[in-house]
Design a protein around this motif. Structure first.
Motif, mmCIF file in Angstrom:
data_model
loop_
_atom_site.group_PDB
_atom_site.id
_atom_site.type_symbol
_atom_site.label_atom_id
_atom_site.label_comp_id
_atom_site.label_asym_id
_atom_site.label_seq_id
_atom_site.Cartn_x
_atom_site.Cartn_y
_atom_site.Cartn_z
ATOM 1 N N UNK A 133 51.987 12.052 39.150
ATOM 2 C CA UNK A 133 53.144 12.672 39.795
ATOM 3 C C UNK A 133 53.837 13.639 38.833
ATOM 4 N N UNK A 134 53.990 13.237 37.578
ATOM 5 C CA UNK A 134 54.617 14.127 36.592
ATOM 6 C C UNK A 134 53.771 15.377 36.370
ATOM 7 N N UNK A 135 52.457 15.223 36.390
ATOM 8 C CA UNK A 135 51.565 16.369 36.258
ATOM 9 C C UNK A 135 51.724 17.314 37.448
ATOM 10 N N UNK A 136 51.805 16.753 38.641
ATOM 11 C CA UNK A 136 52.003 17.572 39.844
ATOM 12 C C UNK A 136 53.344 18.299 39.791
ATOM 13 N N UNK A 137 54.368 17.615 39.296
ATOM 14 C CA UNK A 137 55.687 18.246 39.183
ATOM 15 C C UNK A 137 55.665 19.383 38.158
ATOM 16 N N UNK A 138 54.945 19.179 37.061
ATOM 17 C CA UNK A 138 54.836 20.233 36.047
ATOM 18 C C UNK A 138 54.114 21.441 36.620
ATOM 19 N N UNK A 139 53.048 21.198 37.375
ATOM 20 C CA UNK A 139 52.313 22.293 38.003
ATOM 21 C C UNK A 139 53.214 23.054 38.962
ATOM 22 N N UNK A 140 53.998 22.332 39.753
ATOM 23 C CA UNK A 140 54.916 22.985 40.692
ATOM 24 C C UNK A 140 55.931 23.839 39.939
ATOM 25 N N UNK A 141 56.461 23.315 38.833
ATOM 26 C CA UNK A 141 57.423 24.090 38.034
ATOM 27 C C UNK A 141 56.752 25.329 37.445
ATOM 28 N N UNK A 142 55.519 25.153 36.961
ATOM 29 C CA UNK A 142 54.780 26.297 36.414
ATOM 30 C C UNK A 142 54.584 27.375 37.475
ATOM 31 N N UNK A 143 54.362 26.937 38.708
ATOM 32 C CA UNK A 143 54.143 27.887 39.798
ATOM 33 C C UNK A 143 55.390 28.707 40.097
#
Length: 133
Positions: A100-110
């Motif tokens: 979940x934290x990885x997915x959140x980081x990806x979303x922030x990067x996007x």
């Protein structure tokens, strides 16, 4: 895409410039026709990957403007539920939290494309959206 999935490279950060460069270099070299189209539009094998990566990141940033804040709040809620769930074994909870934290980081990067790239891509967003579907 299949080659990247099989190699495991998709497991890394999705907007990592090195990964994007590899993906767009593969696209350039995919067929002689792909290289021809790219070159006819003023790019070379060296300039294409960086520019394509910038466009994709700006496109994703625009797409996330509306959906991103909602998605982030939903992911935070899921993370909170995960933390509070007494029925999950600690190992499973840890693994799911990391995902979940990885997915959140990806979303922030996007959502973090340079403003000038976003403004250049914005007029073409609808056309790019329909092309990518």
């Amino acid at each position: 895409e299949e080659e990247i999935e099989q190699s495991g490279e998709m497991d890394t950060e999705s907007f990592d410039p090195e990964i994007l460069d590899k993906e767009f270099t593969m696209l350039y070299n995919y067929t002689p026709q792909a290289a021809k189209v790219i070159e006819e539009n003023g790019f070379t094998e060296k300039t294409w990957p960086e520019m394509a990566g910038r466009v994709v990141k700006a496109f994703a940033s625009i797409a996330m403007e509306e959906e991103g804040n909602v998605s982030m709040k939903e992911m935070e809620a899921v993370l909170n539920q995960l933390e509070a769930d007494p029925n999950l074994p600690p190992e499973q909870k840890k693994m799911m939290k990391e995902q979940m934290l990885s997915a959140m980081k990806t979303a922030k990067d996007m959502m973090n494309a340079p403003a000038e790239d976003v403004e250049v891509v914005r007029p073409y967003f609808d056309k790019l959206s329909s092309t990518m579907e």
